[in-house]
Design a protein around this motif. Structure first.
Motif, PDB file in Angstrom:
ATOM      1  N   TYR A 162      -7.669   2.533 -14.979  1.00 18.30           N
ATOM      2  CA  TYR A 162      -7.872   1.203 -14.637  1.00 18.30           C
ATOM      3  C   TYR A 162      -6.970   0.481 -15.435  1.00 18.30           C
ATOM      4  CZ  TYR A 162     -11.629   3.005 -11.873  1.00 18.30           C
ATOM      5  OH  TYR A 162     -12.435   3.837 -10.894  1.00 18.30           O
ATOM      6  N   ILE A 163      -6.226   0.609 -16.474  1.00 18.29           N
ATOM      7  CA  ILE A 163      -5.272  -0.389 -17.211  1.00 18.29           C
ATOM      8  C   ILE A 163      -4.082  -0.152 -16.429  1.00 18.29           C
ATOM      9  CG2 ILE A 163      -4.027  -0.581 -19.205  1.00 18.29           C
ATOM     10  CD1 ILE A 163      -6.757   0.190 -20.873  1.00 18.29           C
ATOM     11  N   LEU A 164      -3.885   0.913 -15.996  1.00 18.24           N
ATOM     12  CA  LEU A 164      -2.521   0.794 -15.165  1.00 18.24           C
ATOM     13  C   LEU A 164      -2.727   0.321 -13.740  1.00 18.24           C
ATOM     14  CD1 LEU A 164      -0.234   3.325 -15.042  1.00 18.24           C
ATOM     15  CD2 LEU A 164      -1.533   4.085 -13.153  1.00 18.24           C
ATOM     16  N   LEU A 165      -3.941   0.290 -13.094  1.00 17.47           N
ATOM     17  CA  LEU A 165      -3.988  -0.557 -12.105  1.00 17.47           C
ATOM     18  C   LEU A 165      -3.941  -2.000 -12.147  1.00 17.47           C
ATOM     19  CD1 LEU A 165      -7.109   1.153 -10.156  1.00 17.47           C
ATOM     20  CD2 LEU A 165      -4.424   1.378  -9.616  1.00 17.47           C
ATOM     21  N   VAL A 166      -4.342  -2.525 -13.335  1.00 17.07           N
ATOM     22  CA  VAL A 166      -4.270  -3.799 -13.825  1.00 17.07           C
ATOM     23  C   VAL A 166      -2.907  -4.207 -13.868  1.00 17.07           C
ATOM     24  CG1 VAL A 166      -4.586  -5.588 -15.382  1.00 17.07           C
ATOM     25  CG2 VAL A 166      -6.790  -4.159 -14.778  1.00 17.07           C
ATOM     26  N   ILE A 167      -2.038  -3.329 -14.576  1.00 16.66           N
ATOM     27  CA  ILE A 167      -0.735  -3.453 -14.681  1.00 16.66           C
ATOM     28  C   ILE A 167       0.074  -3.443 -13.628  1.00 16.66           C
ATOM     29  CG2 ILE A 167       1.560  -2.368 -15.753  1.00 16.66           C
ATOM     30  CD1 ILE A 167      -0.406  -1.417 -18.227  1.00 16.66           C
ATOM     31  N   TYR A 168      -0.305  -2.611 -12.649  1.00 19.74           N
ATOM     32  CA  TYR A 168       0.288  -2.753 -11.301  1.00 19.74           C
ATOM     33  C   TYR A 168       0.129  -3.764 -10.371  1.00 19.74           C
ATOM     34  CZ  TYR A 168       1.960   2.312 -11.959  1.00 19.74           C
ATOM     35  OH  TYR A 168       2.406   3.524 -12.296  1.00 19.74           O
ATOM     36  N   THR A 169      -1.098  -4.091 -10.541  1.00 22.25           N
ATOM     37  CA  THR A 169      -1.490  -5.541  -9.903  1.00 22.25           C
ATOM     38  C   THR A 169      -0.971  -6.641 -10.340  1.00 22.25           C
ATOM     39  OG1 THR A 169      -3.678  -4.543  -9.467  1.00 22.25           O
ATOM     40  CG2 THR A 169      -3.602  -6.904  -9.263  1.00 22.25           C
ATOM     41  N   PHE A 226       8.193   4.570  -6.222  1.00 21.97           N
ATOM     42  CA  PHE A 226       8.175   6.053  -6.071  1.00 21.97           C
ATOM     43  C   PHE A 226       7.696   6.800  -7.497  1.00 21.97           C
ATOM     44  CE2 PHE A 226       9.673  10.494  -6.856  1.00 21.97           C
ATOM     45  CZ  PHE A 226       9.138  10.977  -5.925  1.00 21.97           C
ATOM     46  N   ALA A 227       8.095   6.197  -8.796  1.00 22.11           N
ATOM     47  CA  ALA A 227       7.835   6.768 -10.093  1.00 22.11           C
ATOM     48  C   ALA A 227       6.553   6.354 -10.398  1.00 22.11           C
ATOM     49  CB  ALA A 227       8.882   6.337 -10.937  1.00 22.11           C
ATOM     50  N   GLY A 228       6.342   4.943 -10.084  1.00 23.19           N
ATOM     51  CA  GLY A 228       4.961   4.414 -10.752  1.00 23.19           C
ATOM     52  C   GLY A 228       3.843   5.106  -9.903  1.00 23.19           C
ATOM     53  N   TYR A 229       3.841   5.201  -8.580  1.00 24.60           N
ATOM     54  CA  TYR A 229       2.834   5.860  -7.886  1.00 24.60           C
ATOM     55  C   TYR A 229       2.703   7.422  -8.216  1.00 24.60           C
ATOM     56  CZ  TYR A 229       0.975   1.786  -6.037  1.00 24.60           C
ATOM     57  OH  TYR A 229       0.405   0.449  -5.883  1.00 24.60           O
ATOM     58  N   LEU A 289      -5.145   5.701  -3.648  1.00 20.17           N
ATOM     59  CA  LEU A 289      -3.879   4.830  -4.076  1.00 20.17           C
ATOM     60  C   LEU A 289      -3.081   4.450  -3.008  1.00 20.17           C
ATOM     61  CD1 LEU A 289      -2.940   7.756  -6.765  1.00 20.17           C
ATOM     62  CD2 LEU A 289      -3.773   5.266  -7.101  1.00 20.17           C
ATOM     63  N   VAL A 290      -3.073   4.920  -1.660  1.00 17.85           N
ATOM     64  CA  VAL A 290      -2.259   4.298  -0.611  1.00 17.85           C
ATOM     65  C   VAL A 290      -2.752   3.052   0.051  1.00 17.85           C
ATOM     66  CG1 VAL A 290      -1.409   4.904   1.683  1.00 17.85           C
ATOM     67  CG2 VAL A 290      -1.098   6.448  -0.070  1.00 17.85           C
ATOM     68  N   GLY A 291      -4.150   3.179  -0.181  1.00 15.63           N
ATOM     69  CA  GLY A 291      -4.872   1.918   0.200  1.00 15.63           C
ATOM     70  C   GLY A 291      -4.640   0.846  -0.557  1.00 15.63           C
ATOM     71  N   TYR A 292      -4.553   1.155  -2.015  1.00 24.15           N
ATOM     72  CA  TYR A 292      -4.508  -0.070  -2.970  1.00 24.15           C
ATOM     73  C   TYR A 292      -2.920  -0.236  -2.628  1.00 24.15           C
ATOM     74  CZ  TYR A 292      -3.068  -1.714  -7.632  1.00 24.15           C
ATOM     75  OH  TYR A 292      -2.537  -2.441  -8.551  1.00 24.15           O
ATOM     76  N   SER A 293      -1.960   0.509  -2.520  1.00 23.02           N
ATOM     77  CA  SER A 293      -0.620   0.239  -2.185  1.00 23.02           C
ATOM     78  C   SER A 293      -0.472  -0.818  -0.883  1.00 23.02           C
ATOM     79  CB  SER A 293       0.451   1.361  -1.943  1.00 23.02           C
ATOM     80  OG  SER A 293       1.464   1.055  -1.537  1.00 23.02           O
ATOM     81  N   LEU A 337       6.036   3.259   1.810  1.00 26.98           N
ATOM     82  CA  LEU A 337       6.588   4.568   2.105  1.00 26.98           C
ATOM     83  C   LEU A 337       6.959   5.294   0.623  1.00 26.98           C
ATOM     84  CD1 LEU A 337       6.966   7.005   4.010  1.00 26.98           C
ATOM     85  CD2 LEU A 337       9.436   5.902   4.256  1.00 26.98           C
ATOM     86  N   ALA A 338       7.562   4.501  -0.102  1.00 27.11           N
ATOM     87  CA  ALA A 338       7.803   5.142  -1.411  1.00 27.11           C
ATOM     88  C   ALA A 338       6.695   5.256  -2.386  1.00 27.11           C
ATOM     89  CB  ALA A 338       8.782   3.823  -2.129  1.00 27.11           C
ATOM     90  N   ASN A 339       5.777   4.396  -2.263  1.00 28.57           N
ATOM     91  CA  ASN A 339       4.510   4.624  -3.080  1.00 28.57           C
ATOM     92  C   ASN A 339       3.820   5.803  -2.529  1.00 28.57           C
ATOM     93  OD1 ASN A 339       5.054   2.156  -4.159  1.00 28.57           O
ATOM     94  ND2 ASN A 339       3.629   1.155  -3.080  1.00 28.57           N
ATOM     95  N   ALA A 340       3.757   5.947  -1.193  1.00 30.75           N
ATOM     96  CA  ALA A 340       3.003   7.029  -0.440  1.00 30.75           C
ATOM     97  C   ALA A 340       3.608   8.427  -0.985  1.00 30.75           C
ATOM     98  CB  ALA A 340       2.737   7.039   0.935  1.00 30.75           C
TER      99      ALA A 340
END
Length: 125
Positions: A12-19, A41-44, A67-71, A92-95
């Motif tokens: 969840y900290i990772l999601l906060v940082i990504y957000t 790509f690397a982040g996901y 994760l793809v929905g979040y992206s 696409l890179a995230n997926a």
């Protein structure tokens, strides 16, 4: 118990940082930007591995969907947050990163002795 809690917290900290990085107007002021698609790509890939440690009993299709929905949600939010823009290439890179991360977990479970023990450590299997 503390191990599983830390696994969940780190995800969840990772999601906060990504957000934050996904919605801040100028993320290049926070972190150096190299190739945008490689960073996505690397982040996901990391996020897919992270969600596996946080929620190892969730089916992989569900982890990927989250994760793809979040992206997609972040990309939609960027559309309404100038100067950021919506990008299908980023999705696409995230997926693709999610797919690689989950594949690495599957391969690790199958071919690395003891990985399952590490992944499911301190849980009731």
């Amino acid at each position: 118990m503390a191990w599983r809690f830390l696994c969940v917290v780190q995800f969840y900290i990772l999601l906060v940082i990504y957000t934050y990085l996904g919605l801040t107007p100028h993320p290049e002021n926070t972190i150096p930007v190299f190739n945008d698609l490689i960073m996505h790509f690397a982040g996901y890939t990391v996020a897919a591995i992270s969600i596996n440690f946080a929620r190892p009993f969730w089916p992989m299709w569900q982890q990927a969907l989250i994760l793809v929905g979040y992206s997609v949600a972040i990309e939609i939010a960027q559309h309404y947050n100038p100067p950021r823009t919506f990008s299908l290439a980023d999705i696409l890179a995230n997926a693709t990163g999610v797919a690689l991360g989950l594949a690495l977990i599957l391969l690790s479970k199958r071919y690395l002795p003891g990985f399952k023990t590490f992944l499911y450590w301190k849980t009731k299997v």
